[in-house]
Design an enzyme around this catalytic site. Structure first.
Site, short mmCIF file in Angstrom:
data_model
loop_
_atom_site.label_atom_id
_atom_site.label_comp_id
_atom_site.label_asym_id
_atom_site.label_seq_id
_atom_site.Cartn_x
_atom_site.Cartn_y
_atom_site.Cartn_z
N ARG A 138 -7.75 17.29 36.14
CA ARG A 138 -7.15 15.97 36.07
C ARG A 138 -8.19 14.92 35.67
O ARG A 138 -9.29 14.89 36.22
CB ARG A 138 -6.59 15.63 37.45
CG ARG A 138 -6.18 14.20 37.66
CD ARG A 138 -4.76 13.96 37.22
NE ARG A 138 -4.35 12.60 37.52
CZ ARG A 138 -3.14 12.14 37.28
NH1 ARG A 138 -2.22 12.92 36.76
NH2 ARG A 138 -2.83 10.89 37.56
N GLU A 175 -2.91 29.47 71.01
CA GLU A 175 -3.98 30.40 71.44
C GLU A 175 -5.12 29.61 72.11
O GLU A 175 -6.30 29.95 71.96
CB GLU A 175 -4.53 31.22 70.27
CG GLU A 175 -3.47 32.02 69.55
CD GLU A 175 -3.40 33.48 70.01
OE1 GLU A 175 -4.37 33.97 70.59
OE2 GLU A 175 -2.33 34.08 69.81
#
Lengths: 756, 756
Positions: free
Chosen positions: B443, B550
C-alpha cells in the site's frame, strides 16, 4: 495473648495510628494535620500528647512491636467496623475504646484528621482482624447532580431523548446476520427521524432546532442503543445532510434538507477511495464540466479509485460525491456533487455500480459499500457550490482564492463529525466502564480463608487501578468534547483552522483512550465480558474503527502537530530567528523552574494534587517537544533536505507533539469547567478526578520527564503512589460516578450490570 | 545554482558524510569505524585524509553550509540510487563521482563502513533529491531457513500438517450464525481426527505419537485456519482427552482415550463455575460418595454454581467434571469425575441441564454452554483417581498426602493447555502482523508533491515503529514457548511447580502482547483491517479471550510472583534473616554496578546491542522488585497484618514482579536458542531481533530504571533512538521475516496480503 492497654486519651488514636503507619504515604504535610489535631484535642493530657507526638516522627518511626500492639488492641476490642458511618474510622475508634471499657465520646479532632487526610474505609477495612459491615457506595454524591453538571442546559432535551429511547424498537438484541441488523437499524433510523431527532442540527425552516450541541449529545446516546445506529444516524443526518447544509446553496437546501431530516431522502457521503484512504486531496474520481450541456460527468478512472466503506450505500437514493472538478481542462481541486444513485424503485441508475463491503469487525448494521461511477452525468445544479462553482459563462469561481485554503475550508465541515466520532468512542468507554464497574461492585472472588464472604472485585487494588483512572479520564474528555463542540458550533463561519487542529488532536487521543478503556472493561469482566449479552463485545467491535474513520489517528496527530508548528513555518522558509528565539526564551524559563531541586522533588500531596502543577508539567512537555521538533526540522532543512523529508524524519517526534498538545488542551478545558462548578463538594470532587487523570497522563510519560530533569526520582515514584491512592479514595464514590454518566437504565441491558 | 566540486578522493565520501550527518545517531565507536576506513583507504592523499577527519569531529561538526554543499553535489550528479545493489550506498557513491566526471572504482573501505554501521537504503533514500530504484525486500534471508530455525526437528511433521490443511474443508469463509459456524468446525474437527492429528500427544497404543511438542505446533497452526477450530481441538483432545490421559487410570485410558482421539467420543472439560471464575479451589459442585452403591452423586448446589463457558458442551456425550469430593462426610478437595451427559441419540440425560452460552465476541464456532447437575449418579469407576481415589472399604486414599500439593499437582496438568493458549495467541499475532506487514509492503500513501509514486506505508517511520518491534517480539516469544513446551514435555511426572510458575507468567505476558499486536495490525491496515475478509477482525475477536481463559492473566501473574517470592516464605513465618540478607548482598552488588556513571550513561551501540546488557537490566529489575516486594510484605506482617492482607496491599507491586520475571525468562531462553544457531548470518540476525525486543521491553519501564538510577537520561534517550534505528535496519528484511513465520499461502486468504 497478653492484653494490651492504653490510656483514655490515647485509646481512640490507636486505630488512626495503625492506619497511618500501615500506609506508605504519610507526607510531611499530613503529619502536620495529625500534629495540629493532637495539639487542639482537649481530651488529651500533656503526657499523652507527648507519647502521640513521638509516634509521628518519620525519622524514628514506631517500632514494629509497638505497631503490632496497636493491632492487638484493636482486635481484642471486638469492635465492629461499619463503613456507612459518616466518620467510619472515628466511630470505630470510639467502639475500640469502649470495647476496652474506656469511656470516650465523639472526637472532633479525629474527625478532622479522617476528613483532611481523605482516609477511606477501603484503605483500612482489610487491616484489622475485625468484623466489617461493608458499604458498597458512600452515597455522598448524587448521580442526578452529576448528570446536570455533565449536560448543563442540554439536560432537559437529553432526558426527553432518553425517554424517547424507551420505545421497544430501541431494545437491544443480537442480530447475527448483517441483513437482519441492517433492517432493524434502518427502521430505528426512520423512527428517530419521525421524532424530529435527525434534523436537530438543521435550521428551523427545515424541521430542525439549529442546535449542533444537542445533536452531538443525541449521537452520543445512540451508542448506548447500538453503534450501528449511531453511525448510520451520523452518515444520514450529519455527513450527507451536513454536506448539503454547509457546502450547498439555498436552492439545494430547500430542495433536499427537509427530506433528508425526515429520511424520505436517504443519502450517503462518498469521499474515501480504496486507493486513497487518508489522502483526500489525492482522490482520483473526476467531475468534468461540459459547458454545452451545463452538466458534470462523474467518473471513476481506475480499478481502485472507487469510493470505499461508504455508509448507507445500499439504502441511499443519492450520494454526496467528492471529486476533482475539471473546468475547461483545468483541475480546480476537490469539490462535492450530489449524484443520484437509484430510482424510486431502488434500482441502481445507469453508470453506477455498488457493491456491499460485506461483514466487518463491527457495525454490521451499517450498510457500507463500494461505489464506482462510469461517466455519470448530473446537471450543474447538483454541484454543492458554496465554496466553488461554475458561472453561466462556464468559468470557475470561488469566494476563496487560495485553493489550499478552499480545500481546508470545505473539509472544515468535517470537524463536527470528528467531534461526534470522539463522543461516540467516549460513549462506548462510558458504557463499558459502567458495566464493568457495576460488575465489580457485585462480583466477589477469592477470600481470606478465615472470612466467609469473598472480596468484591472492585476492592482489589489491581481492579481499582485498571478501572477508576479510566472513569476519571472519561469525565475529563467529556468536558473537553463539550467545549470543543461549543467552540465549533459558536464559530461556524469563521476561521476553522484552530478548532480543526484542536479536534484532530482530541479525536485521536480520545478514540485511542476509549479503545483501551473498552478492552480493560472486557478483561475486568473476565469470561462474562466476552458474552455478547453483556454488551461490551459489541461496544468494542463497533467503536474499534473510530481510531481510523473520519481521519486516521496517526494522520490527524500529524495534522495537529503541524498546526502547533505553524508558528515556526515562516522561520523555516525565511531563516529568520525571531520566533525561535522567543520560544527559546520560554524554554530557558522552564529550565530555571525545573532546575530548582525543591520543585523537582516536591512530593507533598498539596503540590501533586494542584492543577497548576498538572498544567505546568503538561504545558512544559508540549513546549519542549514542539521546540525540539522545530529545531530538528530546521536543522535538516539547513542541511539541504527537502521539507517533506525533514518532516518524515521527525514523524515519530511529531506524533508526540500532537499527543502532548491534545492532552494539555483537554485538561485545560476540563479545569476551566471545573472551576465554574458552584457547589463546593462537587467542585472538590471534580478537582480530585482531574488530579487522578492528570497524574496518570504525566505518569505515562514519566521517563521523558525524568530524562528532562523535570521530575526527580522521588517525585516520579510519589506520582505513581498517588495514582493508586486517588483510585482508592474515589472507590467509595465510583458507583455514583458511573451512574452520573446518565446512561438510562432501560438501555443498560447487560445482565452482569444487574444484581445476580 | 553554483556547481559544487570535490577532489577525486573525497567525492565518493560525500554521500556517506551526508548520510552520517543527517543522522542523529553517530556514536563515538561509529566515528572510529569511519576514521579507520579513512586511514586505510589508499586512494586518499594525506591532505584529503585531513579534510575528511575534520568533518568527523562531533565537538565541531561541519557547518550547515558545508552539508548543504554535499547535498547539492549529490543532486547535481544526477546519479540514480539502486537499492538492490549489494552495497547500495557505496555503488551510489561511485555514480555520484562519475556524474561529476570523476573516475573512481569500487572502494572496499566505504563498503566496510556501509556494512559495519548497518546503513540501510531506507535510512537515506529520502535524503537525496535523486531518482530511487526501490527494492521492497533485501532477499538476504530465506524464509525457509527461518522456518527451519523456528520449528527445528518438528518441521517435517509441521509441513506435512500444513499440506493436510490444503483440504477444501479448511478453506476460510464467513459464517455469520453460530449454528452455521459450529457445524463447520465440528466437521473440521472430525477431519483432523481422521488424519490422526488429534491423538498426536497420546501414547502410541491409543493412536498417538506421544509427542506433545508437535501437538502444540498443530494447535498453533489451527489458529491460521480458524480460532474456533483451534479451541474446539484443544478442548476435545487437550483438555478432555488430557484429563483422561493425565488424571485417569489405565482402565479409563483403555476405555476412552482412543475414542476421544478419533472423536467417536466427544467430551468437554467442566471446571469453571459462574460463581467462581478464577478460584477453582472454591468451586461448589459436589461429588458425594455413597459407599453402599459404590457411586458418586454429582450435584450443583446453588443457582450460580453451574459449570460455565464449557466448550463442546452442546456436542459432547461426556464431561470431565471438577467437584468437591465428599467421602464419609469429609471434603477431600477438588477431584475430576467422568460424567455422561447425553445418550446415543444425543438426548440430555436425567438430572443434567445444558444451556447455550449464546453469541460471544469471538469463537462463535465453539459451542460453549452452562451445565447444571441435579443429583446425578455415576459409578466410582468414573472418578479419575490417579492422585486421589476411594478404596474398597470406602476410604479416601491418595499418593499425595498434602491436600494443597495434591490440588496443585492435579492442576499442573493444565500447564500444557496454558502453553497452547499462549501459542494460539501468538499465532494470532503472527498472522495479523503478516497481513499488516504485507499490506504495508504494497500500500502506498501520500507523497512528496514532486514525486510520482506515493511512499510505501512500511517506509513511514511511525509505521515501522508500530509493526517491526512486534515482529521481533513474536520471534522472541516463539522460542520462549518452544522452550517452555520442551521443559514441560520432558518432565511430565516430576515436580511441576517451577514450570507452572514459568508458564503462568509467559502465558500472561504473551497473550497481552498478542492482543496489542493484533490491535496494532488492525489499525495499521486502516479500514481494510476492519473488513472480515482480511482476517484480522476474526483473529482479534477469537484471541481476545486468551487473556482470560485457562487462567486470568492478573491472577496468573500473582501466581508467578508468589512462585518467585517462595524463597522468602520461610522468612515471613520464622523471622529468620538469612535469605533476605543473601538477596540484599546481591542488591548491593547491583548498586555498585549502577552507581558507576560510565555504565549508567553508556550509550555506544556495542553496549546497547549487547545481550549481556539486556539480561543484566532485566534481571536487575526482577531482583530489585522482588526484594522490595518481599520487604514490604515482611514489614506489614511484622506490624501484625494478616499475610493475606499484606499480599493484597502489595498486589500491584506483585503484578510487576510477575511481569518482570516472565520477560527476563523469555529473553533468557531466546538468547540461549540464538547462541545455538550455527549459521553466522542468521545468528547475527536473531541477535539483532533480540536487541530490538529487549530494548523495547527495557524502554517500557524506562521511568523505573531512571528512578532507580540504573539508566541515565542520555542512555534512556539513546535506547529510544536505537529502537527506531533497529526497526529501520530490519525494514529491508521484514518481508522475509514474516514469511519465515511459515504461515502457508493457502491459509493466508486476506485479499490485502496479496498484490492488488
Amino acid at each position: 495473648m497478653q492484653k494490651v492497654q492504653y490510656s483514655k486519651g490515647i485509646a481512640p488514636y490507636i486505630p488512626f495510628f495503625y492506619v497511618i503507619w500501615s500506609d506508605d504515604l504519610l507526607s510531611a504535610s499530613e503529619i502536620q494535620v495529625v500534629k495540629k489535631a493532637i495539639k487542639e484535642d482537649d481530651s488529651l493530657s500533656n503526657e499523652e500528647r507527648k507519647i502521640l507526638a513521638n509516634w509521628l516522627d518519620k525519622g524514628n518511626p514506631p517500632k514494629n512491636t509497638e505497631v503490632k500492639k496497636w493491632q492487638q488492641f484493636i482486635t481484642q476490642s471486638k469492635a465492629k467496623l461499619v463503613e456507612s458511618e459518616i466518620y467510619p474510622l472515628e466511630t470505630f475508634s470510639q467502639k475500640v475504646a469502649k470495647g476496652h471499657k474506656i469511656d470516650v465520646t465523639e472526637n472532633n479532632q479525629l474527625q478532622y484528621v479522617e476528613k483532611t487526610l481523605g482516609i477511606q474505609p477501603n484503605h483500612y477495612n482489610h487491616l484489622f482482624n475485625v468484623e466489617v459491615d461493608r458499604q458498597i457506595d458512600s452515597l455522598r454524591f448524587e448521580p442526578k447532580f452529576l448528570d446536570e453538571i455533565l449536560y448543563g442546559d442540554k439536560l432537559s432535551e437529553v432526558r426527553r431523548f432518553r425517554d424517547f429511547l424507551k420505545h421497544q424498537d430501541f431494545k437491544w438484541t443480537i442480530h447475527p446476520t448483517k441483513e437482519g441488523a441492517r433492517e432493524v437499524v434502518l427502521k430505528q433510523l426512520k423512527n428517530l427521524a419521525s421524532g424530529g431527532w435527525g434534523a436537530y442540527a438543521y435550521p428551523e425552516e427545515y424541521g430542525g432546532k439549529d442546535n449542533l450541541e444537542t445533536y452531538a449529545a443525541i449521537f452520543e446516546h445512540l451508542m448506548f442503543v447500538d453503534g450501528s445506529l449511531a453511525v448510520k444516524f451520523g452518515v444520514q443526518f450529519g455527513l450527507f445532510g451536513g454536506s448539503i447544509q454547509n457546502l450547498g446553496n439555498s436552492v439545494q437546501r430547500d430542495k433536499y434538507l427537509s427530506n433528508t431530516g425526515d429520511t424520505s431522502l436517504l443519502g450517503c457521503f462518498a469521499m474515501t477511495e480504496t486507493g486513497h484512504g487518508s489522502n483526500v486531496r489525492g482522490i482520483n474520481t473526476t467531475a468534468t464540466y461540459l459547458h454545452e450541456e451545463r452538466s458534470l460527468v462523474i467518473d471513476t478512472p481506475g480499478k481502485y479509485d472507487n469510493k470505499e466503506y461508504i455508509g448507507n450505500a445500499l439504502h441511499s437514493k443519492m450520494a454526496t460525491v467528492f471529486a476533482q472538478l475539471i473546468v475547461n481542462g483545468q483541475n480546480e481541486g476537490v469539490h462535492a456533487i450530489l449524484v443520484p444513485l437509484r430510482d424510486t424503485k431502488h434500482q441502481v441508475l445507469d453508470g453506477v455500480t455498488i457493491e456491499d463491503n460485506g461483514y466487518k469487525l463491527g457495525l454490521n448494521g451499517v450498510d457500507n459499500g463500494k461505489i464506482w461511477f462510469s461517466q455519470v452525468k448530473v446537471p450543474i445544479e447538483n454541484l454543492l457550490d458554496k465554496y466553488g462553482g461554475i458561472d453561466e459563462n462556464g468559468n470557475y469561481k470561488s469566494p476563496i482564492k487560495n485553493p489550499n485554503k478552499r480545500f481546508f475550508t470545505m473539509l472544515g465541515t468535517l470537524v463536527g463529525g470528528r467531534i461526534c466520532v470522539a463522543k461516540g468512542a467516549l460513549a462506548a468507554a462510558k458504557m463499558s466502564l459502567t458495566i464493568s464497574v457495576k460488575h465489580g461492585l457485585r462480583r466477589r472472588q477469592f477470600n481470606d480463608s478465615i472470612k466467609i464472604q469473598e472480596d468484591l472485585l472492585i476492592d482489589y487494588p489491581t481492579h481499582q487501578l485498571r478501572l477508576i483512572p479510566k472513569v476519571a479520564s472519561c469525565l475529563v474528555y467529556h468536558f473537553a468534547l463539550e467545549r470543543a463542540m461549543y467552540e465549533y458550533a459558536s464559530n461556524k463561519d469563521g476561521d476553522k483552522r484552530r478548532i480543526e487542529t484542536q479536534v484532530a488532536g482530541l479525536k485521536s487521543i480520545i478514540t485511542w483512550f476509549s479503545s483501551q478503556a473498552v478492552q480493560e472493561s472486557r478483561e475486568a469482566c473476565g469470561g462474562k465480558g466476552y458474552l455478547r449479552e453483556n454488551r461490551i463485545a459489541d461496544l468494542k467491535n463497533d467503536s474499534d474503527i473510530f481510531t481510523t474513520f473520519e481521519g486516521d489517528n496517526t494522520v490527524l496527530l500529524q495534522l495537529a502537530a503541524k498546526g502547533v508548528l505553524s508558528d515556526f513555518k515562516s522561520e523555516f522558509n525565511s531563516g529568520g530567528f525571531a520566533s525561535v528565539l522567543k520560544l527559546l526564551g520560554n524554554q530557558l524559563n522552564d529550565k530555571l523552574t525545573t532546575i530548582n531541586p525543591l520543585y523537582v522533588n516536591k512530593v507533598d500531596s498539596e503540590h501533586l494534587y494542584n492543577h497548576k502543577f498538572h498544567l505546568h508539567a503538561l504545558d512544559f512537555r508540549l513546549r519542549r517537544l514542539t521546540y525540539t521538533a522545530a529545531m530538528r526540522i530546521r536543522n535538516y532543512i539547513k542541511k539541504g533536505m527537502p521539507s517533506y523529508q525533514a518532516f518524515l524524519k521527525t514523524q515519530t517526534h511529531l506524533l508526540e507533539v500532537g499527543k502532548a498538545y491534545s492532552e494539555v488542551l483537554a485538561i485545560k478545558w476540563y479545569y476551566e469547567k471545573t472551576r465554574s462548578i458552584t457547589d463546593d463538594k462537587y467542585r472538590d470532587l471534580f478537582f480530585q478526578i482531574g488530579s487522578l487523570h492528570s497524574l496518570n497522563i504525566i505518569r505515562k510519560d514519566a521517563e521523558w520527564y525524568l530524562e528532562q530533569g523535570y521530575l526527580g526520582s522521588a517525585k516520579s515514584k510519589a506520582i505513581r503512589q498517588r495514582i493508586e491512592r486517588l483510585s482508592s479514595e474515589l472507590r467509595p464514590h465510583i458507583g455514583s460516578l458511573i451512574d452520573g454518566f446518565g446512561i438510562p437504565e432501560h438501555l443498560l441491558t447487560a445482565p452482569i450490570s444487574k444484581d445476580w
